[in-house]
Design an enzyme around this catalytic site. Structure first.
Site, PDB file in Angstrom:
ATOM      1  N   SER A 159       0.894  -1.423  -0.140  1.00 41.86           N
ATOM      2  CA  SER A 159      -0.018   0.169   0.017  1.00 41.86           C
ATOM      3  C   SER A 159       0.879   1.229   0.010  1.00 41.86           C
ATOM      4  O   SER A 159       2.105   1.108   0.334  1.00 41.86           O
ATOM      5  CB  SER A 159      -0.921  -0.144   1.346  1.00 41.86           C
ATOM      6  OG  SER A 159      -1.359   1.171   1.496  1.00 41.86           O
ATOM      7  N   TYR A 172      -2.521  -1.141  10.301  1.00 41.88           N
ATOM      8  CA  TYR A 172      -2.264  -1.206   8.740  1.00 41.88           C
ATOM      9  C   TYR A 172      -1.264  -0.906   7.907  1.00 41.88           C
ATOM     10  O   TYR A 172      -0.477  -1.734   7.355  1.00 41.88           O
ATOM     11  CB  TYR A 172      -3.893  -0.636   8.025  1.00 41.88           C
ATOM     12  CG  TYR A 172      -3.777  -0.915   6.753  1.00 41.88           C
ATOM     13  CD1 TYR A 172      -4.565  -1.863   6.175  1.00 41.88           C
ATOM     14  CD2 TYR A 172      -3.379   0.203   5.569  1.00 41.88           C
ATOM     15  CE1 TYR A 172      -4.591  -2.145   4.659  1.00 41.88           C
ATOM     16  CE2 TYR A 172      -3.446  -0.076   4.252  1.00 41.88           C
ATOM     17  CZ  TYR A 172      -4.210  -1.159   3.790  1.00 41.88           C
ATOM     18  OH  TYR A 172      -4.227  -1.279   2.470  1.00 41.88           O
TER      19      TYR A 172
HETATM   20  N1  LIG Z   1      -8.624  -0.613  -2.641  1.00 39.68           N
HETATM   21  C1  LIG Z   1      -7.595   0.227  -2.413  1.00 39.68           C
HETATM   22  O1  LIG Z   1      -7.512   1.557  -2.907  1.00 39.68           O
HETATM   23  C2  LIG Z   1      -6.177  -0.535  -1.943  1.00 39.68           C
HETATM   24  C3  LIG Z   1      -5.040   0.602  -1.807  1.00 39.68           C
HETATM   25  C4  LIG Z   1      -3.878  -0.108  -1.389  1.00 39.68           C
HETATM   26  C5  LIG Z   1      -3.973  -1.282  -0.842  1.00 39.68           C
HETATM   27  N2  LIG Z   1      -4.902  -2.255  -0.856  1.00 39.68           N
HETATM   28  C6  LIG Z   1      -4.864  -3.620  -0.695  1.00 39.68           C
HETATM   29  O2  LIG Z   1      -5.367  -4.595  -1.603  1.00 39.68           O
HETATM   30  C7  LIG Z   1      -5.854  -5.729  -1.058  1.00 39.68           C
HETATM   31  C8  LIG Z   1      -7.224  -5.925  -1.469  1.00 39.68           C
HETATM   32  O3  LIG Z   1      -8.057  -4.948  -0.885  1.00 39.68           O
HETATM   33  P1  LIG Z   1      -9.585  -4.418  -1.544  1.00 39.68           P
HETATM   34  O4  LIG Z   1      -9.535  -2.911  -1.663  1.00 39.68           O
HETATM   35  O5  LIG Z   1      -9.770  -5.198  -2.565  1.00 39.68           O
HETATM   36  O6  LIG Z   1     -10.316  -4.708  -0.191  1.00 39.68           O
HETATM   37  P2  LIG Z   1     -11.749  -5.513   0.077  1.00 39.68           P
HETATM   38  O7  LIG Z   1     -12.672  -5.191  -1.324  1.00 39.68           O
HETATM   39  O8  LIG Z   1     -12.138  -5.193   1.454  1.00 39.68           O
HETATM   40  O9  LIG Z   1     -11.249  -7.068  -0.242  1.00 39.68           O
HETATM   41  C9  LIG Z   1     -10.634  -7.575   0.830  1.00 39.68           C
HETATM   42  C10 LIG Z   1     -10.804  -9.097   0.690  1.00 39.68           C
HETATM   43  O10 LIG Z   1      -9.990  -9.788   1.829  1.00 39.68           O
HETATM   44  C11 LIG Z   1     -10.836 -10.640   2.410  1.00 39.68           C
HETATM   45  N3  LIG Z   1     -10.240 -11.002   4.010  1.00 39.68           N
HETATM   46  C12 LIG Z   1     -10.485  -9.990   4.775  1.00 39.68           C
HETATM   47  N4  LIG Z   1     -10.203 -10.423   6.170  1.00 39.68           N
HETATM   48  C13 LIG Z   1      -9.902 -11.794   5.827  1.00 39.68           C
HETATM   49  C14 LIG Z   1      -9.814 -13.103   6.659  1.00 39.68           C
HETATM   50  N5  LIG Z   1      -9.555 -12.799   8.072  1.00 39.68           N
HETATM   51  N6  LIG Z   1      -9.857 -14.148   5.950  1.00 39.68           N
HETATM   52  C15 LIG Z   1      -9.820 -14.203   4.912  1.00 39.68           C
HETATM   53  N7  LIG Z   1     -10.148 -13.243   3.955  1.00 39.68           N
HETATM   54  C16 LIG Z   1     -10.255 -11.890   4.421  1.00 39.68           C
HETATM   55  C17 LIG Z   1     -12.191 -10.008   2.255  1.00 39.68           C
HETATM   56  O11 LIG Z   1     -13.196 -11.005   2.796  1.00 39.68           O
HETATM   57  P3  LIG Z   1     -14.698 -10.491   2.774  1.00 39.68           P
HETATM   58  O12 LIG Z   1     -15.112 -10.132   1.529  1.00 39.68           O
HETATM   59  O13 LIG Z   1     -15.345 -11.909   3.299  1.00 39.68           O
HETATM   60  O14 LIG Z   1     -14.894  -9.570   4.027  1.00 39.68           O
HETATM   61  C18 LIG Z   1     -12.116  -9.450   1.107  1.00 39.68           C
HETATM   62  O15 LIG Z   1     -12.495 -10.464  -0.042  1.00 39.68           O
HETATM   63  C19 LIG Z   1      -5.668  -5.500   0.460  1.00 39.68           C
HETATM   64  O16 LIG Z   1      -4.405  -5.917   0.815  1.00 39.68           O
HETATM   65  C20 LIG Z   1      -5.394  -4.057   0.726  1.00 39.68           C
HETATM   66  O17 LIG Z   1      -4.717  -3.629   1.628  1.00 39.68           O
HETATM   67  C21 LIG Z   1      -6.274  -1.479  -1.522  1.00 39.68           C
END
Ligand SMILES: NC(=O)c1ccc[n+]([C@@H]2O[C@H](COP(=O)([O-])OP(=O)(O)OC[C@H]3O[C@@H](n4cnc5c(N)ncnc54)[C@H](OP(=O)(O)O)[C@@H]3O)[C@@H](O)[C@H]2O)c1
Length: 252
Positions: A159, A172
């Protein structure tokens, strides 16, 4: 830190992931869902790992409806999983699919945006468990299998706050800095003769539930969607990035 740009003229060959088995954590939603669908569309057998079965089933259905290779669903809550759960997963992959060519650590927990002075210690431990300890345990369990693949890729999700600290991002931010460190240590252990390469990727600002939770006042229509950023993931998980190792990359 060594950074690397994904070639901007990269076009993804149609079946670039054919015959490959790729494990994606957090595959039911957001970026993990989009990357899982894209991997399957490019020929991969995808293992969909996540904690909400209904979401994993809908990704499974979308892959099969599109005529992709039959995926596998692996429900697992990374917060509660102990080392033996990770080992069992690796054993199941070996016995049922026989190989593992890619591992995308994508699941993530945001935690709360709070000054460190007031950060809830229990929440701190939960975020570190999901964002750092689970990727370590899963990588450790899968490494013997990955080492047997002809050309394997491990990709950790970082991130912007994993590369520069920012007020209130607490556990985080610390977990994402640590994931960069984990990537670098593992990359250094796997020298240039290794067939396993290890990198990290910062997705940038992407329209997902996590982003909306972190920035509730932001207009989501101004952000790229998860589908918009799958290309760098396909590049890094596929054979064309064979020489990219130990790098911190940006998806946008
Ligand atoms: N979106 C952004 O702008 C952004 C920016 C920088 C980094 N990131 C990183 O990108 C990655 C994906 O994020 P996203 O934005 O796509 O977030 P998201 O839509 O919230 O998806 C996160 C996923 O992780 C799963 N998860 C969370 N806790 C878990 C657990 N205890 N066991 C198994 N699965 C779990 C969630 O499952 P559920 O659906 O069942 O809750 C969900 O499918 C993350 O590592 C995040 O830190 C995102």
């Amino acid at each position: 830190m060594s950074t690397h740009k994904i070639p901007n003229d990269y076009t993804v060959p149609a079946n670039v992931l054919a015959e490959r088995v790729i494990l994606v954590t957090g595959a039911g939603d957001g970026i993990g869902k989009a990357v899982s669908l894209a991997c399957a569309a490019h020929g991969a057998t995808v293992i969909l790992l996540g904690r909400t079965v209904a979401k994993l089933e809908s990704v499974y259905d979308a892959i099969t409806a599109a005529g992709g290779p039959q995926p596998a669903i692996y429900p697992m809550d990374l917060e509660g999983a102990v080392p033996n759960d990770h080992r069992q997963l690796a054993q199941r992959i070996e016995s049922e699919l026989g190989r593992l060519d890619g591992l995308l650590h994508n699941a993530g927990l945001l935690g709360s945006l709070t000054p460190l002075e007031h950060y809830d210690p229990v929440e701190w431990l939960r975020v570190i468990q999901v964002n750092l300890n689970a990727p370590f345990l899963l990588t450790q369990a899968c490494l013997p299998l990955l080492k047997r693949a002809p050309d394997a890729s491990v990709l950790f999700t970082s991130s912007g706050v994993g590369r520069r600290g920012r007020a209130y991002w607490g556990a985080y931010s610390a977990s994402k800095f640590a994931i960069e460190g984990l990537m670098q240590v593992l990359a250094d252990e796997l020298d240039e003769n290794s067939r396993v390469r290890v990198n990290s990727i910062n997705p940038g600002r992407v329209r997902t539930a996590m982003r909306a939770a972190a920035y509730p006042a932001e207009n989501p229509a101004e952000l790229l969607t998860p589908q918009d950023i799958v290309l760098p993931y396909l590049y890094l998980l596929g054979p064309d990035s064979r020489d990219v190792h130990g790098r911190a990359l940006d998806a946008q």
